[in-house]
Design a protein around this motif. Structure first.
Motif, mmCIF file in Angstrom:
data_model
loop_
_atom_site.group_PDB
_atom_site.id
_atom_site.type_symbol
_atom_site.label_atom_id
_atom_site.label_comp_id
_atom_site.label_asym_id
_atom_site.label_seq_id
_atom_site.Cartn_x
_atom_site.Cartn_y
_atom_site.Cartn_z
ATOM 1 N N ALA A 170 19.984 30.775 -51.909
ATOM 2 C CA ALA A 170 20.740 29.592 -52.076
ATOM 3 C C ALA A 170 22.272 29.992 -51.520
ATOM 4 C CB ALA A 170 20.813 29.313 -53.518
ATOM 5 N N GLY A 171 22.815 29.146 -50.536
ATOM 6 C CA GLY A 171 24.125 29.193 -50.041
ATOM 7 C C GLY A 171 23.934 30.176 -48.650
ATOM 8 N N PHE A 172 22.959 30.515 -48.494
ATOM 9 C CA PHE A 172 23.076 31.252 -47.199
ATOM 10 C C PHE A 172 22.489 30.325 -46.126
ATOM 11 C CE2 PHE A 172 22.622 35.119 -49.387
ATOM 12 C CZ PHE A 172 23.454 35.853 -48.524
ATOM 13 N N THR A 173 22.855 30.295 -44.815
ATOM 14 C CA THR A 173 22.344 29.460 -43.700
ATOM 15 C C THR A 173 21.653 30.592 -42.612
ATOM 16 O OG1 THR A 173 23.859 27.951 -43.803
ATOM 17 C CG2 THR A 173 22.870 28.140 -41.658
ATOM 18 N N LEU A 174 20.578 30.365 -42.340
ATOM 19 C CA LEU A 174 19.657 31.048 -41.557
ATOM 20 C C LEU A 174 19.622 30.522 -39.953
ATOM 21 C CD1 LEU A 174 17.514 33.758 -41.227
ATOM 22 C CD2 LEU A 174 15.722 31.589 -41.464
ATOM 23 N N VAL A 175 20.014 31.476 -38.975
ATOM 24 C CA VAL A 175 20.114 31.081 -37.792
ATOM 25 C C VAL A 175 19.043 31.865 -36.914
ATOM 26 C CG1 VAL A 175 21.528 31.176 -35.555
ATOM 27 C CG2 VAL A 175 22.610 30.585 -37.587
ATOM 28 N N VAL A 176 18.136 31.203 -36.246
ATOM 29 C CA VAL A 176 17.085 31.836 -35.531
ATOM 30 C C VAL A 176 17.332 31.562 -33.695
ATOM 31 C CG1 VAL A 176 14.678 31.651 -34.880
ATOM 32 C CG2 VAL A 176 15.512 31.400 -37.272
ATOM 33 N N LEU A 177 17.380 32.775 -33.025
ATOM 34 C CA LEU A 177 17.416 32.661 -31.384
ATOM 35 C C LEU A 177 16.225 32.874 -31.076
ATOM 36 C CD1 LEU A 177 20.826 34.873 -31.160
ATOM 37 C CD2 LEU A 177 20.537 32.241 -31.510
ATOM 38 N N CYS A 178 15.935 32.124 -29.908
ATOM 39 C CA CYS A 178 14.633 32.276 -29.260
ATOM 40 C C CYS A 178 15.060 32.592 -27.827
ATOM 41 C CB CYS A 178 13.539 31.109 -29.491
ATOM 42 S SG CYS A 178 13.135 30.811 -31.260
ATOM 43 N N PRO A 179 15.422 33.583 -27.428
ATOM 44 C CA PRO A 179 15.528 33.902 -26.136
ATOM 45 C C PRO A 179 14.490 33.842 -25.099
ATOM 46 C CG PRO A 179 15.751 35.838 -27.308
ATOM 47 C CD PRO A 179 15.433 34.910 -28.040
ATOM 48 N N ASP A 180 14.662 33.498 -23.814
ATOM 49 C CA ASP A 180 13.587 33.422 -22.880
ATOM 50 C C ASP A 180 12.903 34.805 -22.587
ATOM 51 O OD1 ASP A 180 11.634 32.494 -21.220
ATOM 52 O OD2 ASP A 180 13.073 32.039 -19.856
ATOM 53 N N ILE A 181 12.540 35.579 -23.729
ATOM 54 C CA ILE A 181 11.926 36.857 -23.376
ATOM 55 C C ILE A 181 10.568 36.966 -24.119
ATOM 56 C CG2 ILE A 181 12.224 39.360 -23.599
ATOM 57 C CD1 ILE A 181 15.227 38.914 -23.743
ATOM 58 N N HIS A 182 9.729 37.524 -23.492
ATOM 59 C CA HIS A 182 8.319 37.600 -24.019
ATOM 60 C C HIS A 182 8.093 39.175 -24.295
ATOM 61 C CE1 HIS A 182 4.137 37.345 -24.690
ATOM 62 N NE2 HIS A 182 3.700 37.964 -23.938
ATOM 63 N N VAL A 183 7.685 39.352 -25.417
ATOM 64 C CA VAL A 183 7.313 40.593 -26.099
ATOM 65 C C VAL A 183 6.004 40.631 -26.381
ATOM 66 C CG1 VAL A 183 7.775 42.574 -27.600
ATOM 67 C CG2 VAL A 183 9.697 41.089 -26.784
ATOM 68 N N SER A 184 4.970 41.442 -25.910
ATOM 69 C CA SER A 184 3.473 41.440 -25.921
ATOM 70 C C SER A 184 3.513 42.429 -27.348
ATOM 71 C CB SER A 184 2.790 42.152 -25.013
ATOM 72 O OG SER A 184 1.511 42.502 -25.426
ATOM 73 N N THR A 185 2.674 41.611 -28.574
ATOM 74 C CA THR A 185 2.481 42.374 -29.420
ATOM 75 C C THR A 185 1.639 43.565 -29.658
ATOM 76 O OG1 THR A 185 2.989 40.267 -30.967
ATOM 77 C CG2 THR A 185 1.589 42.297 -32.096
ATOM 78 N N PRO A 186 0.561 43.715 -28.589
ATOM 79 C CA PRO A 186 -0.291 44.856 -28.484
ATOM 80 C C PRO A 186 0.742 45.935 -27.795
ATOM 81 C CG PRO A 186 -1.696 43.083 -27.645
ATOM 82 C CD PRO A 186 -0.016 42.391 -27.998
ATOM 83 N N TRP A 187 1.597 45.479 -27.028
ATOM 84 C CA TRP A 187 2.495 46.490 -26.354
ATOM 85 C C TRP A 187 3.459 47.065 -27.576
ATOM 86 C CZ3 TRP A 187 7.881 46.573 -26.492
ATOM 87 C CH2 TRP A 187 8.487 47.477 -25.594
ATOM 88 N N ALA A 188 4.047 46.263 -28.161
ATOM 89 C CA ALA A 188 5.112 46.562 -29.175
ATOM 90 C C ALA A 188 4.227 47.693 -30.231
ATOM 91 C CB ALA A 188 5.456 45.360 -30.099
#
Length: 294
Positions: A170-188
Motif C-alpha cells: 500500500a502506498g507504492f506504485t510499481l513501474v514495469v519497463l518492457c524494452p525491445d530486447i529478447h532474453v532466452s530463458t534457456p540461455w539465461a
C-alpha cells in the motif's frame, strides 16, 4: 457429459513480475530450484477470443503468426486438459499478443492458465477440482499454476510449489519497463550454470537486513529486498538492461529489479508523481512502460 460453451468469450490474460528471485540449486535432472515472489499485474495483458466451432480440437490464430504453430502453449494446455478429462470441444482461439515475448512476464503461462480456466468452467461434470487442475497446469509449465491463483505468492521447487504471500505494498506504485530486447530463458539458465559450476542447494530463506524477518513478511519495510539471481549474467550480455535499471533508480525508485530471466524490469516508487514522470520519460524514449498503484 454435460457442458456449457458460450457463443463467444474474450479472456484477459494478465502478466506477473518477480520482485524476488533466488536460484537455490540445481536438481540432478537439470531443473533449477527457485525461491521467488510472484506478483500478478493487470497490464500488459494478452486477450484470447474464444469461439465455439464444429467438431473437436482447437484452431489457433495469433496477431503474431509465428506463434500459431503446434508448440504454442495454448494448444498444449488444450490437449493436456482434453486428455485428462475427455472434454474436447471444437474451438477457434485468436490470441492478441500484447505481453512481450521473452520478457520474464509469464505471458505464455498466463495464456495457458486462461484457456484452462475457460475449459474447466465449460466442462460440466468433467471439470477438475482445483488441486487436480493445478497439478495438470504444472505439467504444462512451471509458472502456469500461479496464474490459476488470485494474488501474490511465494514459489519454491521449480516454481510450482506455491504459498499465498502476505504482501502489503500500500502506498507504492510499481513501474514495469518492457524494452525491445529478447532474453532466452534457456540461455539465461545456461549462463547462470556456467557462472556457478559448483553451486549447492541452499535451504535457508533470505532475511531482511533491516528487521531480520523472513523476506516473505517484511514488505514494504524495505523495497531494497528486490533481488534477481539472473541479473549479473543477463546484464553482462545485455548492458542496456543495466542502464535501464540505473535510470529507474535515478528517477526516484526505492528499488528496481529485473523480472524472471528478463528482459522486463520493475521498480517500486514511494511517490506516485515520480512514477508517472518516469513512465512518461521512458515512453518518450520508445521504451514501453506501465504502472500499477497498490
Amino acid at each position: 457429459m454435460t457442458s456449457t460453451l458460450p457463443q463467444q468469450r474474450t479472456l484477459t490474460a494478465g502478466c506477473k513480475v518477480n520482485l524476488y528471485l533466488d536460484i537455490t540449486g540445481v536438481r540432478p535432472n537439470g531443473y533449477h530450484e527457485l525461491h521467488t515472489l510472484f506478483v500478478p499485474l493487470a497490464e500488459p495483458a494478452d486477450t484470447l477470443t474464444v469461439t465455439p466451432a464444429e467438431g473437436s480440437g482447437l484452431r489457433l490464430t495469433c496477431s503474431r503468426p509465428e506463434l500459431e504453430g503446434p508448440d504454442n502453449i495454448i494448444i498444449k494446455a488444450y490437449e493436456a486438459f482434453a486428455e485428462a478429462t475427455g472434454f474436447r470441444p471444437g474451438l477457434r482461439v485468436h490470441l492478441d499478443k500484447r505481453i512481450p515475448f521473452g520478457a520474464g512476464l509469464g505471458g505464455g503461462s498466463s495464456d495457458a492458465a486462461a484457456i484452462l480456466r475457460y475449459l474447466n468452467n465449460s466442462a460440466g461434470q468433467a471439470a477438475l477440482e482445483h488441486t487436480a487442475l493445478s497439478a495438470l497446469a504444472t505439467r504444462i509449465g512451471a509458472d502456469v499454476p500461479f496464474f490459476l491463483m488470485d494474488g501474490p505468492a511465494w514459489a519454491t521447487g521449480i516454481g510450482e510449489e506455491l504459498v499465498p504471500a502476505e504482501l502489503d505494498l500500500a502506498g507504492f506504485t510499481l513501474v514495469v519497463l518492457c524494452p525491445d530486447i529478447h532474453v532466452s530463458t534457456p540461455w539465461a539458465y545456461a549462463a547462470w550454470d556456467a557462472a556457478h559450476p559448483a553451486t549447492q542447494k541452499n535451504e535457508k530463506r533470505p532475511e531482511c537486513l533491516t528487521c531480520a524477518a523472513s523476506a516473505g513478511k517484511c514488505f514494504p519495510c524495505s523495497a531494497f529486498l528486490l533481488h534477481n539471481s539472473f541479473e549479473h549474467v543477463v546484464f553482462g550480455a545485455f548492458p542496456k538492461l543495466r542502464q535501464l535499471k540505473e535510470a529507474l533508480l535515478r528517477q526516484g525508485a526505492a528499488g528496481a529489479v529485473m523480472s524472471g530471466s528478463g528482459s522486463s524490469l520493475c521498480a517500486l516508487f514511494r511517490n506516485r508523481q515520480d512514477a508517472e514522470r518516469a513512465v512518461l520519460t521512458f515512453r518518450q524514449e520508445q521504451v514501453p512502460a506501465f504502472f500499477h498503484s497498490f
